[in-house]
Scaffold this active site. Structure first.
Site, PDB file in Angstrom:
ATOM      1  N   GLU A 277      -8.044  32.884 -44.262  1.00 31.05           N
ATOM      2  CA  GLU A 277      -9.455  32.504 -44.162  1.00 31.05           C
ATOM      3  C   GLU A 277     -10.216  32.892 -45.430  1.00 31.05           C
ATOM      4  OE1 GLU A 277     -10.573  30.605 -41.840  1.00 31.05           O
ATOM      5  OE2 GLU A 277      -8.684  30.672 -40.732  1.00 31.05           O
ATOM      6  N   ASP A 362      -3.113  29.085 -47.784  1.00 30.83           N
ATOM      7  CA  ASP A 362      -1.835  29.764 -47.500  1.00 30.83           C
ATOM      8  C   ASP A 362      -1.292  30.435 -48.760  1.00 30.83           C
ATOM      9  OD1 ASP A 362      -1.791  29.119 -44.825  1.00 30.83           O
ATOM     10  OD2 ASP A 362      -0.339  27.483 -45.016  1.00 30.83           O
TER      11      ASP A 362
END
Length: 417
Positions: A277, A362
């Site tokens: 996030e 990611d």
């Protein structure tokens, strides 16, 4: 009649494409239901895989019915004269002017909301219940509904009045002023929502002192991220699904974890999910999405500013405008009803951009935290949320905001190898 034909072609194409994509996904998931993908065979049981397949198919079948009902409502409001009947009835009741146009828009929202209640009820208390995800009580369901209506009215009605007033009094460039107002409002809501609105629906408690908080604070320091606080939200009172998110902007940034997420993941996995996030923030995805949304809303308002002056826009969609008077609410109503039919065809572009952002986030998480922990966290979340591991590639390309599980895991394993 020309725009009627254009609208009908777009309507049939969009409805047909939605149905075809859903049926493709149903067939593909069902075909792969009886075998766990090889790369997940050691982590996901056949029973879990089959539950995910059944859950996915059940949601798709409900979605097909919802799309059908939405299509009927749209045609009912437009070409079958529903909006015209409603507009004339309110004109007789209230006369011309902004109050009547506001009543028209509020009536459409209320009618659509009432028609949506059976679907929301079925999804929560039958579909989600069947697969073990529902934790919401019927009392909470109605409480959420009435709070939502109250908050929406308190915020939406004054905003609507401002926009309709601009449409009436700000001249040919009313749309530019309306866009500016909506942009400022959207930015303001980034601060207002987490501070004042979200606490009306959920409890937010500061994350307890302990190893998890220490680990997360170390991650924030590594990422040079300043937060107003770390909070745990009682998401478990509605659903067993887990999540984590940012709320707010600038100095009002909050990090929020669902309590269900903390229950299911170990500290390293929670840290990896948060690092993902944080990746969205550090890679400027949030800012880019805001800028894109502002640019799109600018284009939509400019289009509305032009098309609202054309008589054919109204008459070709089954409505007779006031040729010598004010049609602000009628134009907004038609535009809100019809524009999604055309904008639907751009869905793959936003999906593609979103998947690109997910890969970048990611990569950031793998650099700042642990790719291995993020992999195990994702697998647990796929299991607990019953997310299919075998989505149809074309359905994924069109709709999915996240890469399919096998590709996402394979990408992360490059970092951990």
């Amino acid at each position: 009649m020309t725009f009627t034909i254009v609208f009908l072609i777009a309507f049939i194409a969009s409805f047909g494409l939605r149905h075809w994509l859903s049926q493709r996904q149903i067939r593909y998931v069902a075909k792969h239901r009886d075998a766990v993908p090889a790369e997940f065979a050691e982590k996901v049981t056949l029973a879990e895989h089959q539950k995910a397949a059944d859950y996915t198919i059940a949601k798709l079948r409900l979605g097909i019915i919802e799309n059908g009902v939405s299509a009927i409502i749209l045609i009912g409001f437009t070409l079958l004269g529903g909006l015209q009947i409603l507009n004339m009835a309110l004109l007789q009741l209230l006369g011309e002017g902004i109050p009547q146009q506001m009543a028209l828009l509020v009536s459409i929202v209320l009618i659509s909301g009432v028609l949506d209640i059976p679907f929301s009820w079925y999804k929560q208390f039958h579909l989600e219940e069947r697969f073990g995800f529902n934790r919401m009580t019927k009392k909470l369901f109605f409480s959420d509904m009435f709070k939502g209506i109250s908050v929406g009215s308190a915020i939406g009605v004054p905003l609507l009045w401002v926009i309709l007033s601009l449409m009436e009094k700000a001249g040919d460039l009313w749309w530019l002023w309306a866009w500016a107002v909506l942009t400022v409002f959207s930015l303001l809501m980034q601060w207002v929502f987490p501070t004042f609105i979200a606490p009306l629906f959920n409890k937010f408690q500061a994350l307890d002192e302990g190893p998890l908080k220490t680990q997360i604070e170390a991650l924030l320091k590594r990422c040079d991220f300043a937060s107003q606080g770390l909070f745990v939200m009682d998401g478990s009172k509605r659903s067993a699904h887990g999540n984590a998110f940012f709320a707010g902007m600038g100095k009002a940034k909050r990090i929020v974890f669902f309590d269900t997420l903390i229950e299911k993941l170990n500290p390293g996995e929670v840290e990896a999910v948060l690092a993902h996030e944080l990746g969205h923030y550090k890679c400027n995805h949030i800012r880019k999405r805001l800028l894109v949304s502002f640019a799109l809303s600018f284009a939509m308002f400019a289009l509305l500013g032009w098309i609202s002056t054309k008589v054919w826009f109204y008459t070709d969609l089954g409505v007779m405008p006031n040729l010598n008077g004010y049609n602000g609410g009628l134009a907004l109503a038609l535009f809100m009803l019809v524009s999604p039919v055309f904008s639907f065809f751009f869905t793959p572009l936003s999906s593609l951009a979103s998947r690109k952002h997910e890969y970048e986030a990611d990569g950031f998480a793998a650099e700042k935290s642990s790719a291995k922990d993020l992999v195990t966290a994702l697998v647990k979340l796929y299991q607990d949320n019953a997310s299919t591991l075998t989505p149809d590639p074309i359905y994924t390309a069109f709709y999915s905001s996240h890469p399919p599980a096998p590709l996402r895991i394979a990408n992360l394993q490059r970092f951990s190898s």
